[in-house]
Write an enzyme that holds these catalytic residues in place. Structure first.
Site, PDB file in Angstrom:
ATOM      1  N   CYS A  84       0.040   6.721 -10.993  1.00 45.14           N
ATOM      2  CA  CYS A  84      -0.203   5.769  -9.905  1.00 45.14           C
ATOM      3  C   CYS A  84      -1.690   5.440  -9.833  1.00 45.14           C
ATOM      4  CB  CYS A  84       0.271   6.362  -8.578  1.00 45.14           C
ATOM      5  SG  CYS A  84       0.273   5.148  -7.241  1.00 45.14           S
ATOM      6  N   TYR A 127       0.862  -1.201   0.000  1.00 40.72           N
ATOM      7  CA  TYR A 127       0.000   0.000   0.000  1.00 40.72           C
ATOM      8  C   TYR A 127       0.889   1.239   0.000  1.00 40.72           C
ATOM      9  CZ  TYR A 127      -3.706  -3.265   0.844  1.00 40.72           C
ATOM     10  OH  TYR A 127      -4.582  -4.318   0.696  1.00 40.72           O
ATOM     11  N   SER A 128       0.643   2.132  -0.957  1.00 41.58           N
ATOM     12  CA  SER A 128       1.402   3.388  -1.000  1.00 41.58           C
ATOM     13  C   SER A 128       1.119   4.174   0.272  1.00 41.58           C
ATOM     14  CB  SER A 128       0.961   4.240  -2.183  1.00 41.58           C
ATOM     15  OG  SER A 128       0.997   3.507  -3.366  1.00 41.58           O
ATOM     16  N   TYR A 172      -1.124  -0.971 -10.165  1.00 43.69           N
ATOM     17  CA  TYR A 172      -1.398  -2.291  -9.574  1.00 43.69           C
ATOM     18  C   TYR A 172      -2.776  -2.805  -9.964  1.00 43.69           C
ATOM     19  CZ  TYR A 172      -2.864   1.397  -6.252  1.00 43.69           C
ATOM     20  OH  TYR A 172      -3.354   2.525  -5.670  1.00 43.69           O
ATOM     21  N   GLU A 197       3.760   3.578 -10.990  1.00 46.64           N
ATOM     22  CA  GLU A 197       3.468   2.535  -9.990  1.00 46.64           C
ATOM     23  C   GLU A 197       1.984   2.203 -10.098  1.00 46.64           C
ATOM     24  OE1 GLU A 197       5.797   1.742  -6.401  1.00 46.64           O
ATOM     25  OE2 GLU A 197       4.123   2.761  -5.429  1.00 46.64           O
TER      26      GLU A 197
HETATM   27  P1  FAD Z   1      -7.126 -10.195  -2.572  1.00 48.59           P
HETATM   28  O1  FAD Z   1      -7.604 -11.069  -1.497  1.00 48.59           O
HETATM   29  O2  FAD Z   1      -5.676 -10.279  -2.929  1.00 48.59           O
HETATM   30  O3  FAD Z   1      -8.001 -10.411  -3.860  1.00 48.59           O
HETATM   31  C1  FAD Z   1      -7.680  -9.718  -5.071  1.00 48.59           C
HETATM   32  C2  FAD Z   1      -8.971  -9.537  -5.877  1.00 48.59           C
HETATM   33  O4  FAD Z   1      -9.481 -10.800  -6.240  1.00 48.59           O
HETATM   34  C3  FAD Z   1     -10.077  -8.839  -5.085  1.00 48.59           C
HETATM   35  O5  FAD Z   1     -10.713  -7.905  -5.919  1.00 48.59           O
HETATM   36  C4  FAD Z   1     -11.030  -9.969  -4.709  1.00 48.59           C
HETATM   37  O6  FAD Z   1     -12.352  -9.517  -4.566  1.00 48.59           O
HETATM   38  C5  FAD Z   1     -10.856 -10.901  -5.876  1.00 48.59           C
HETATM   39  N1  FAD Z   1     -11.135 -12.318  -5.544  1.00 48.59           N
HETATM   40  C6  FAD Z   1     -10.934 -12.966  -4.384  1.00 48.59           C
HETATM   41  N2  FAD Z   1     -11.298 -14.263  -4.479  1.00 48.59           N
HETATM   42  C7  FAD Z   1     -11.743 -14.449  -5.737  1.00 48.59           C
HETATM   43  C8  FAD Z   1     -12.251 -15.557  -6.458  1.00 48.59           C
HETATM   44  N3  FAD Z   1     -12.370 -16.778  -5.916  1.00 48.59           N
HETATM   45  N4  FAD Z   1     -12.609 -15.387  -7.761  1.00 48.59           N
HETATM   46  C9  FAD Z   1     -12.474 -14.173  -8.345  1.00 48.59           C
HETATM   47  N5  FAD Z   1     -12.006 -13.070  -7.711  1.00 48.59           N
HETATM   48  C10 FAD Z   1     -11.639 -13.206  -6.427  1.00 48.59           C
HETATM   49  N6  FAD Z   1      -4.394  -0.651  -2.916  1.00 48.59           N
HETATM   50  C11 FAD Z   1      -5.021   0.344  -2.283  1.00 48.59           C
HETATM   51  O7  FAD Z   1      -6.209   0.234  -1.976  1.00 48.59           O
HETATM   52  N7  FAD Z   1      -4.354   1.498  -1.947  1.00 48.59           N
HETATM   53  C12 FAD Z   1      -3.047   1.691  -2.238  1.00 48.59           C
HETATM   54  O8  FAD Z   1      -2.478   2.748  -1.927  1.00 48.59           O
HETATM   55  C13 FAD Z   1      -2.364   0.642  -2.907  1.00 48.59           C
HETATM   56  N8  FAD Z   1      -1.045   0.769  -3.204  1.00 48.59           N
HETATM   57  C14 FAD Z   1      -0.413  -0.224  -3.866  1.00 48.59           C
HETATM   58  C15 FAD Z   1       0.940  -0.071  -4.171  1.00 48.59           C
HETATM   59  C16 FAD Z   1       1.607  -1.070  -4.849  1.00 48.59           C
HETATM   60  C17 FAD Z   1       3.060  -0.866  -5.190  1.00 48.59           C
HETATM   61  C18 FAD Z   1       0.923  -2.251  -5.213  1.00 48.59           C
HETATM   62  C19 FAD Z   1       1.644  -3.351  -5.945  1.00 48.59           C
HETATM   63  C20 FAD Z   1      -0.392  -2.437  -4.898  1.00 48.59           C
HETATM   64  C21 FAD Z   1      -1.093  -1.427  -4.208  1.00 48.59           C
HETATM   65  N9  FAD Z   1      -2.429  -1.574  -3.854  1.00 48.59           N
HETATM   66  C22 FAD Z   1      -3.083  -0.545  -3.220  1.00 48.59           C
HETATM   67  C23 FAD Z   1      -3.184  -2.817  -4.115  1.00 48.59           C
HETATM   68  C24 FAD Z   1      -3.089  -3.755  -2.883  1.00 48.59           C
HETATM   69  O9  FAD Z   1      -1.767  -4.195  -2.720  1.00 48.59           O
HETATM   70  C25 FAD Z   1      -3.966  -4.995  -2.980  1.00 48.59           C
HETATM   71  O10 FAD Z   1      -3.679  -5.645  -4.196  1.00 48.59           O
HETATM   72  C26 FAD Z   1      -5.455  -4.729  -2.918  1.00 48.59           C
HETATM   73  O11 FAD Z   1      -5.798  -4.071  -1.712  1.00 48.59           O
HETATM   74  C27 FAD Z   1      -6.258  -6.037  -2.969  1.00 48.59           C
HETATM   75  O12 FAD Z   1      -5.784  -6.883  -1.975  1.00 48.59           O
HETATM   76  P2  FAD Z   1      -6.803  -7.797  -1.125  1.00 48.59           P
HETATM   77  O13 FAD Z   1      -5.986  -8.628  -0.227  1.00 48.59           O
HETATM   78  O14 FAD Z   1      -7.867  -6.971  -0.548  1.00 48.59           O
HETATM   79  O15 FAD Z   1      -7.471  -8.676  -2.243  1.00 48.59           O
END
Ligand code: FAD
Length: 440
Positions: free
Chosen positions: A398, A216-217, A440, A438
């Site tokens: 971003c 998360y940024s 994602y 950046e």
């Molecule tokens: P996950 O559990 O990883 O799931 C990913 C997606 O898949 C979700 O949409 C979920 O609903 C879906 N999913 C889950 N299960 C299933 C299934 N069985 N079938 C289909 N789909 C499914 N995010 C921010 O909000 N703010 C930031 O500032 C931010 N900064 C970032 C910076 C960087 C450098 C990077 C790489 C990413 C950043 N992100 C940011 C994104 C963050 O890292 C996560 O990827 C994001 O919050 C989703 O993670 P999660 O664990 O909630 O979802």
């Protein structure tokens, strides 16, 4: 002095109030804004500010009673001086311009009293607010040779503590975005533009292994929203899963980490890694460098750190800055705008150094009559942007991955219309480190 104190006491007993309610309201709004993410000081302040109007009015009137206009004017001048150094008190100063002489004396002395009372009641909090943000700087401040990277790793993460979690979008926003402040007690320093990793609690359903880290940024400057250098903030969008068959959200498939973060409460622990990344750092060596910051949704996070460092806080980078920082934010509608109040304040205070443009895809039309996406808004200023880049500006992107193809197509079209070879142009920007992405 004795006369003065006696007068104050008498006035407090009879509860005189020469201080206009409007001014008290301003003081309150600004104090809340200053520490919007720090629950403890807010509640302390709220309590104290309840009494502020009376005390401020009493001090103002006491100044008039005991010494007539001169001491009151002196207090007024002090108030003005104090107001100018306390962040966000510009509204007090502008209010003063609208009042008659007597009210000015009372109100400004009141404002001075507010600052004074703040210092007393909040155990010096008000004083902290005027302290410069210069205690976490490199030497010189722009030297990036010792930026901390991956200090805490998956196997030995840092345990942060949530200070506050707040929904920051309106009711008609598409989805939910939260601003989360995390206390790191000063043990997890980072630079603007870096990210923190978060390891959500629990294990993965598929194999029982711990969840993997999500990045998360960081959405605050290195000093944190409370400017203590001991907190950092995240801007997190809750990931939900819309099931086409069920025609509803399927909670079993919601994002693990974003939901964990958006559901946190003050005091909850968060396992963290990082800080990660150097791609989004600000180039500070030349303070004349223009910055073009392009964001979709939570992509705004690193820019909030930039903008606070350059305009909101009293940092050496901000004091030196002479360029233009230009923010483009794309979201679905005005309810989904992020930190708009903060940008408006910066725009008002720094009209020559800060520009702001929004692309509201569901509320605005592009020049072809279609939805206004981020690339359409940037394209409106393509000539200026290309000139700025020619002159050494840095451009940042971003947010969602999906933003880049549209951006690249648009830039390619503009480059070709100018007779430039897009690939060569881009290569040049990357080589001179003016191009930062950046997504994602
Ligand atoms: P996950 O559990 O990883 O799931 C990913 C997606 O898949 C979700 O949409 C979920 O609903 C879906 N999913 C889950 N299960 C299933 C299934 N069985 N079938 C289909 N789909 C499914 N995010 C921010 O909000 N703010 C930031 O500032 C931010 N900064 C970032 C910076 C960087 C450098 C990077 C790489 C990413 C950043 N992100 C940011 C994104 C963050 O890292 C996560 O990827 C994001 O919050 C989703 O993670 P999660 O664990 O909630 O979802």
């Amino acid at each position: 002095m004795v006369k003065f104190i006696t007068a104050i006491s008498t006035l407090l007993i009879v509860s005189a109030s020469a201080f206009t309610p409007q001014t008290v309201q301003h003081a309150r709004v600004n104090n809340v804004a200053l520490s919007m993410t720090n629950e403890k000081p807010i509640s302390k302040r709220k309590r104290a500010l309840k009494h502020l109007g009376k005390v401020a009015g009493a001090v103002a009137s006491a100044a008039l009673m005991t010494g007539g206009a001169n001491p009151a004017f002196a207090a007024a001048q002090k108030a003005k001086d104090a107001a100018e150094v306390v962040e966000g008190t510009n509204s007090i100063v502008s209010l003063l311009k609208t009042l008659d002489t007597k009210s000015i004396v009372a109100a400004t002395a009141g404002a001075y009293a507010a600052v004074f009372v703040g210092g007393e009641i909040f155990g010096g909090d008000a004083e902290k607010e005027v302290v410069k943000q210069d205690f976490l700087e490199a030497d010189p401040y722009w030297d990036q040779s010792n930026v901390p990277v991956n200090v805490y790793k998956n196997k030995a993460p840092f345990t942060g503590k949530v200070v506050s979690t707040k929904r920051i979008v309106g009711p008609k926003a598409t989805g939910e975005t939260c601003h989360i402040v995390i206390d790191h007690e000063g043990d997890f320093p980072y630079w603007e533009g870096q990210s923190w990793g978060v390891i959500p609690p629990g294990v993965r359903e598929k194999d029982g292994k711990p969840h993997s880290v999500r990045l998360y940024s960081i959405a605050s400057s290195r000093y944190g929203d409370d400017m203590s250098g001991k907190t950092g903030s995240l801007c997190v969008r809750r990931a939900t899963y819309w099931c086409p068959e069920m025609k509803a959200e399927d909670p079993a498939k919601k994002g693990v980490c974003s939901n964990f973060l958006c559901d946190t409460k003050a005091g909850d622990e968060v396992q963290m890694t990082g800080p990660a990344g150097k791609v989004m750092l600000m180039p500070e060596e030349d303070p004349k460098t223009d910055l073009i910051m392009v964001a979709t949704g939570t992509g705004i996070a690193p820019y909030r750190g930039f903008i606070r460092r350059l305009f909101t806080e009293k940092t050496p980078a901000g004091e030196a800055y002479e360029g233009t920082a230009w923010l483009f934010l794309g979201v679905a509608n005005s309810d989904a705008l992020l930190y708009d109040d903060e940008w408006q304040e910066v725009k008002k205070n720094y009209p020559d150094n800060f520009r702001l443009d929004y692309a509201l895809s569901r509320e605005q039309e592009n020049k072809k009559g279609g939805k206004m996406y981020i690339q359409d808004k940037v394209e409106e200023y393509a000539d200026e942007i290309f000139t700025k880049l020619d002159n050494g500006a840095h451009i940042y992107f971003c947010g969602l991955k999906g933003m880049m193809p549209g951006i690249q197509d648009m830039l390619k079209g503009v480059a070709e219309s100018k007779g430039l070879d897009y690939d060569e142009w881009l290569k040049g920007l990357k080589k001179s480190k003016q191009w930062h992405v950046e997504v994602y």
